[in-house]
Design an enzyme around this catalytic site. Sequence first.
Site, mmCIF file in Angstrom:
data_model
loop_
_atom_site.group_PDB
_atom_site.id
_atom_site.type_symbol
_atom_site.label_atom_id
_atom_site.label_comp_id
_atom_site.label_asym_id
_atom_site.label_seq_id
_atom_site.Cartn_x
_atom_site.Cartn_y
_atom_site.Cartn_z
ATOM 1 N N GLU A 222 0.868 -1.182 0.000
ATOM 2 C CA GLU A 222 0.000 0.000 0.000
ATOM 3 C C GLU A 222 0.905 1.233 0.000
ATOM 4 O OE1 GLU A 222 -3.136 0.155 -0.450
ATOM 5 O OE2 GLU A 222 -3.542 -1.986 -0.363
ATOM 6 N N CYS A 257 -1.590 9.223 2.131
ATOM 7 C CA CYS A 257 -1.275 8.615 0.841
ATOM 8 C C CYS A 257 -2.285 8.974 -0.243
ATOM 9 C CB CYS A 257 -1.167 7.104 0.986
ATOM 10 S SG CYS A 257 -2.653 6.339 1.685
#
Length: 491
Positions: A222, A257
Amino acid sequence: MGSEVEKKAVFDMEAAKVVVKELRESFAAGKTKSYEWRVSQLKAILKMMEENEPQIIAALREDLSKPELESSIYEIAMLKNTCKLALKEMKHWILPEKAKTSLTTFPSSAEIVSEPFGVVLVISAWNYPFLLSLDPVVGAIAAGNAIVLKPSEIAPASSSLLAKLVETYMDSSCIKVVEGGVTETSALLEQKWDKIFYTGNGRIARIVMAAAAKHLTPVVLELGGKSPVIVDSDINLQVATRRIIAGKWGCNNGQACISPDYVVTTKDYAPKLVDSFKRELERFYGKNPLESKDLSRIVNSNHFARLSKLLDEDKVSGKIVHGGERDKTNLKISPTILLDVPQDSLIMNEEIFGPLLPFILVDKVEDSFDVVNSTGTKPLAAYLFTNDKKLKEKFVATVSAGGLVVNDTTVHLAVHTLPFGGVGESGMGAYHGKFSFDAFSHKKAVLYRGFAADAFVRYPPYTNGKLRLLRALVNGGLLDIIRALFGWSKA
């Protein structure tokens, strides 16, 4: 104090081997596979978060100056929702899925059985230290794995609290936390795992993947990337601006993110959009945002220096149209907008991960897709603000990203029926909701047959008749099989 330092210093390769050995013994004993154990551990996480919310908020404040609302909602409440969903749905998730069979294996039945990988490693990130640590752990528990969690040392207060809470509330024979930095992570990565789940940046992801490759260990990565926001002109300007601000500065001051990384809009519309940002940013964070308690600080001096370098580049420093104030002592940078930034600048060639928002200008909004695709990498998220149906369709068809959102930012994270994950350099694999369960489950194919209807055509001696019939069974339909049985040709 000395003994504590000494204790931490001894986590080396041998200590890592011991941890993995203990977990493998627990897994082999079948402890983690029982439905009751999985339920007990998910309930333990819920209880842990409910009973320790003030301490968690305090740790996040110490590490990141994170506002209470962000800590309470984006870390604690979201994690509790993840647990509640797993508790509600897990009984269905673990059931075998029926699968169709074909004439080739008739009569037969088939199913797909979800089984745990075994002993898994979860390496977490510092920006959402509780959510990004425990959200994948929920999936690993629901799937029936034994787990090592390695929280980020860059958020030390959160890491320390996590280790204490997990040891207190959870089954330490099956779930362990290992604190530390590069040495400890390296020792863990040398071990053989059944799956590794890493959240962080691409540089470390390459190290994780190389270590996993030695043991053919599957990975979920991720990561992040430069998540674009394309802004059309026929929109509700105030709502759009507020939603971009919420996704950028309202998510850990850009240290997320899926945070909007840059805006692409037309030269004609940019002045209106910038003015709207100025108004709304002042309304949200005041005339002196460095003093606002609603903005997280930059995590450490290294990241502060990195962001300062992006701002101080010659071709960028003159492009600041709002913000730019810095407080090195308190690691604060105000929300900053940069207009008409060159695409070959430093700020446009790495993920910003901070409170800076550059604008790229185009002649017409359709050119925005070329700008996004010209970066050569696929972002974790991409956002479009428009009321134009054709533009929405083109956005979905031409922009490749982990996830897309039209007329908002970051909210797809909260939709558990959508997979959350990257593509290309923004990551591989996905989680959230059942996707988390699937990420930590091997899908085992099972075919059941009886002893009746044994097909003689499978066995030697081989003949042309058997060949025709087998071809019909494998490739054809019922009519082809009848033809083969009677020796009729298609002609």
